[in-house]
Enzyme design. Structure first.
Site: not given
Ligand code: PGA
Length: 249
Positions: A9-11, A95, A97, A167, A173, A213, A234-235
């Site tokens: 997930n590149w956000k 998600h 967010e 999640e 994050g 994470s 994500g990251g």
């Molecule tokens: P993260 O994000 O790996 O940066 O914690 C995961 C996500 O939000 O899908």
């Protein structure tokens, strides 16, 4: 056997040129990865570049959200059929967010999930508790509410087509990964809900990904849990080497 899905997930990161450069590095690194499905969810503006760069590979491209109406006067929104027409196979729904900053609720998660399937996309439906929920012992109750309000209203045929991502919001994050045991417990609770509602076969079949994470150095212990059917990253999915080592865990 549930085939793992390793999803990125590149956000809100990368532009089209950066997307193309990522795939140039990433493609050869995951060429032999037949043990899993690989999906990358870039921002809308990078989807065309990602689809072009992933052509001829088994890497699926997904969007990060969709609106549930097919077309109309909804400035700023993007629909399932539009995403599908760009060459996507998947879409993230719900998600944390989106829930936290953009007023996503269990009810709108359900609408988006149905719209995704109507468009021929595989929805990856995200659930997870906040830190305060966990600290007050409410994790299972929150997961149950998210399941009952956002997922369990799907027909069994619809349910069979979704992927769930667990999640924990406190792990996203933050560098705080759920321990493999905490993650597996939550996955068991979700799978238990599925069994109770859709039956044992559906519970055995549904793939539940872990996200929060995930990094190259913790992916193996997470994937060693039989309950964990893949990861949503994500990251660590933004760097080709790092995401490739997650895929090739
Ligand atoms: P993260 O994000 O790996 O940066 O914690 C995961 C996500 O939000 O899908």
């Amino acid at each position: 056997m549930r085939k793992p899905i390793m999803a990125g997930n590149w956000k809100m990161y990368k532009n089209p040129a950066e997307t193309t450069a990522f795939f140039e590095k990433f493609r050869p690194l995951v060429e032999k990865a037949e043990h899993c499905e690989v999906v990358i969810c870039p921002p809308y503006t990078d989807i065309a570049a990602a689809v072009a760069a992933a052509q001829g590979t088994r890497i699926g491209i997904g969007a990060q959200d969709l609106y549930w109406v097919k077309e109309g006067a909804f400035t700023g929104e993007v629909s399932g059929p539009m995403i599908k027409a760009c060459g996507c196979s998947h879409v993230l729904v719900g998600h944390s967010e989106r829930r936290q900053y953009f007023e996503e609720t269990n009810a709108t998660v359900l609408q988006r999930t149905i719209a995704a399937m109507d468009a021929g996309l595989t929805p990856i439906v995200c659930v997870g508790e906040k830190l305060a929920d966990r600290e007050s012992g409410e994790t299972e109750a929150v997961l149950s509410l998210q399941f009952r309000g956002g997922i369990a209203l799907l027909s069994p045929e619809q349910f069979a087509r979704i992927v769930i991502a667990y999640e924990p919001v406190w792990a996203i994050g933050t560098g705080k990964t759920a321990t493999p045991e905490i993650a597996a417990d939550a996955h068991r609770a979700i799978r238990g809900q599925v069994r109770g509602h859709y039956g044992a076969a559906a519970g055995d079949a549904v793939r539940i990904l872990y996200g929060g994470s995930v990094k190259p150095d913790n992916v193996r212990v997470l994937m060693a849990q039989p309950e964990i059917d893949g990861v949503l990253v994500g990251g660590a999915s933004l760097d080709a080497n790092s995401f490739a080592s997650i895929v090739n865990f």
